[in-house]
Write an enzyme that holds these catalytic residues in place. Sequence first.
Site, PDB file in Angstrom:
ATOM      1  N   GLN A  78     -41.238  67.123  36.549  1.00  0.00           N
ATOM      2  CA  GLN A  78     -39.844  66.724  36.384  1.00  0.00           C
ATOM      3  C   GLN A  78     -38.943  67.464  37.369  1.00  0.00           C
ATOM      4  OE1 GLN A  78     -40.268  66.448  31.625  1.00  0.00           O
ATOM      5  NE2 GLN A  78     -38.175  66.093  32.294  1.00  0.00           N
ATOM      6  N   ARG A 129     -36.018  65.270  25.115  1.00  0.00           N
ATOM      7  CA  ARG A 129     -34.969  64.254  25.175  1.00  0.00           C
ATOM      8  C   ARG A 129     -33.633  64.784  24.654  1.00  0.00           C
ATOM      9  NH1 ARG A 129     -36.083  58.022  25.470  1.00  0.00           N
ATOM     10  NH2 ARG A 129     -34.040  57.410  26.172  1.00  0.00           N
ATOM     11  N   CYS A 130     -33.305  65.991  25.090  1.00  0.00           N
ATOM     12  CA  CYS A 130     -31.978  66.517  24.801  1.00  0.00           C
ATOM     13  C   CYS A 130     -31.698  67.567  25.837  1.00  0.00           C
ATOM     14  CB  CYS A 130     -31.915  67.141  23.408  1.00  0.00           C
ATOM     15  SG  CYS A 130     -32.878  68.641  23.256  1.00  0.00           S
ATOM     16  N   GLU A 153     -29.983  61.186  26.536  1.00  0.00           N
ATOM     17  CA  GLU A 153     -30.420  62.036  25.441  1.00  0.00           C
ATOM     18  C   GLU A 153     -29.540  61.926  24.208  1.00  0.00           C
ATOM     19  OE1 GLU A 153     -30.485  65.478  27.901  1.00  0.00           O
ATOM     20  OE2 GLU A 153     -32.577  65.148  28.391  1.00  0.00           O
TER      21      GLU A 153
END
Lengths: 805, 151
Positions: A236, A383-384, A759
């Site tokens: 990532q 996902r935050c 997110e």
Amino acid sequence: MNDMTPDRDDRIANLKGMGCARKRVEDVRFTQGKGNYVDDIKLAGMLHGDFVRSPYAHARVKSINTDAALALPGVIAVLTAKDLEPLNLHWMPTLAGDKQMVLADGKVLFQGQEVAFVVAEDRYIAADAVELVEVEYEDLPVLTDPFAALQSDVVLREDLAGQDSGAHGPRRHHNHIFLWEEGDKDATEQVLDSAEVVAEEMIYYHRTHPCPLETCGAVASMDKVNGKLTLWGTFQAPHVVRTVASLLSGIEEHNIRVVSPDIGGGFGNKVGVYPGYICSIVASIVTGRPVKWVEDRMENLMATAFARDYWMQGKIAATKDGKITGLWCHVTADHGAFDACADPTKFPAGFFHICTGSYDIPVAYVGVDGVYTNKAPGGVAYRCSFRVTEAAYFIERMIEVLAIELGMDAAELRAKNFIRADQFPYTSALGWEYDSGDYHTAWTKALDAVDYAGLRREQADRVAAFKRGETRKLMGIGLTHFTEIVGAGPVKNCDILGMGMFDSCEIRIHPTGSAIARLGTISQGQGHATTFAQILATEIGIPADSITIEEGDTDTAPYGLGTYGSRSTPVAGAATAMAGRKIRAKAQMIAAYLLEVHDNDVEFDIDRFVVKGVPERFKTMKEIAYAAYNQAIPGIEPGLEAVSYYDPPNMTYPFGAYICVMELDVDTGEHEIRQFYALDDCGTRINPMVIEGQVHGGLTEALAIAMGQEIAYDEMGNCKTGTLMDFFLPTAWETPNYTTDHTETPSPHHPIGAKGVGESPNVGGVPAFSNAVHDAFRAFGLRHAHMPHDHWRIWKIANQLGLHG
Amino acid sequence: MDLQDEILIPTPIETVYAALNDPEILQDSIPGCEELIKHSDTELEAKVTLKIGPVKARFNGNVTLNPEDPPRRFSLTGEGSGGAAGFAKGGATVELEQQPDGQTLLRYQARAEIGGKLAQLGSRLIQGTAKKLAAKFFSNFSEAVQVRENS
């Protein structure tokens, strides 16, 4: 000018710029199985690696015998910590200022820990050889509970023995990592002591896992002739990986090329550096051949970075009529065997101190204790943004508990305490400057959309019917108003391993008026190739369809910190707009020259520069691009290129109002989501269709987390949820229908006003689902029950409340 | 994991007890047992191949017997390692009771802890598999004892 209107609309439509529901350009290859993922990379002479992993959660490694494995035809090498030690690679630094074993050095600290790395001619031989490596263990007492770990005499990290301080200050126990504090503790405690009402609760956000469909992997290829290492991987943050690889290996950074090809979902799982990457590189250097390592599902779930595992003790103070006066929180954070959280360096608990949420809370205090246990390391932002979903869950549960304490409607309590639109920019008690927001407008819109008052009447009727024995189903209304903090971040306080968290974009306009833009980020499914081209289309007047977006190759892309924490649009999206404006500035000079007027006498108009007041005199961007390369213009260099490195002045603060209506079967514990309404305010909306896709995906992950997904351990430290039989991933069958909606409050400091959205649905979705479960049982006396709310646990709530007769 | 059961074996208590200490009979009776070495009256070493769900592994194990009250009662503890597949350790208490009709009632209580891939993958299957293996062992054992008795 009325006769010009259709022409203008056509020209705008032709660009497919910001606001256009442009179809995702990536999907052409993804939906045809033509993506190019790490496991698709096949190089001549490539070897395959596989790990021997520890079956024990805590044990001393007494011996490792690799003879039988090495004797298997096709096995090239078996690496152990002893082989890595001379290179000083048997341990590696983590992103959180700790260090982590690459291969077991004397002991193992969690089940699934990497013990030895087998390299063989093919994947099957490697797997067979793993079985032949004989490891003798002596098991040690296992600590899976962070509270017990802080009391235990058992020393987990013997390598840290005697070190009474770590990367984030003093350690008060041998299994303690740090205590991180923010806010005014004394003032908060004074408010609590004298408050009219105090609600107190322990809120546990359980351990879960990002579980991307594609697991982690890498292919390392050391070219000994030219001394260049190429590393393909599921990264990532490819540029950060290159820098870390250079620092660890001693290979100069220009001799390392890191490539992130297509990535099948990241969700934070692919931010960190894993032993598999290091071992692949070392194995390639040792053998002189390319080495591929791709983990399987069990390895991914039990050994790569988990998320959450926060025990949040909260106290919230209010007046009798529901005005919140203070918030106190102490977190016991289970970090597992090594502190491998992926947070900006100065924030060991991430941005958890956004936990005052959407509310105007005058005073607050947060303390977070990080603890070592015999579990896998991690603590990533699944996902935050960093620890933001924990914070949102905490405050949105505390609000519900306070509403119960006050005997008040939870929607009304929220509205009473929201930060008002006229208070922005708003500085929170824990130090954040919220850039913008209009919570009351969003809240009212959401409540009206679902007919909140009507739902409450229906719920009251249902409770009455249940009590009369006419139904066995209860109805819950789950409310959430969340505020996120994304877009890390300003270099002044955000860095990872010392690298400031700016991001970048480099644009080249080709002579025929099409373009390529390269960014420091990397899409894992977010659709960057679609949306960043739209930003540029609007900024520079070249159709999005004529712009290639490229990311992930460190030899070509400008340096950036990667994609996670909803930072791509707030940071790289801003860089894209700024680089586009540099292009436009030069194009303006070229246009003025071509039109034989002064620079200030031309203005940008969709896809061209026009002479002010004379719209029929213009040069299109296509014409300007051609001139830039083919015409000698006095005082202006040929070419049309620009680079921007963008250091954001502040984070962005997306927010939203979510309402979930759920039916619960008291006797089976089954749930049915009847309605889910999601209103998101992510500032300027670049592509409404991509936003809707992001919201659907994020809500489904939130559904998973709230309703069943967990990484669970037994008391021996066995990871009981290592397969998709036990680890809940929702399919179309479990996924409900979602209604999406929006308000639009642009960020005042972002070049295009965008805030990020990927997110939000996870951050807001988890409390919405969880609050619906709690709300269904509120009339029967439930205050709080820990997630995940799987069927068994819901049944247990009903049972404990005496609803089974 | 806890297991308990009882089984009637149509031979006298002394025969049953002797058979429980006979490595040959044990090797023939334990499902998947490839080798059983008796190091002493109380120490045994075994190699057993087991398949539980998707996990197949060869276990090397050591068993220690504790003859508490022969031939009526003994206990045992053991541990085994299946390499990458995981490990198991546990113990059992076995009680024998002579029945008036000449048969012997065998009662056992076992407790086992399972770790590694076995525990992860096999957790849904392990209780059922263990019960099945125990039943298989005792039916094999009962048969072997009768063959011995009749020969």
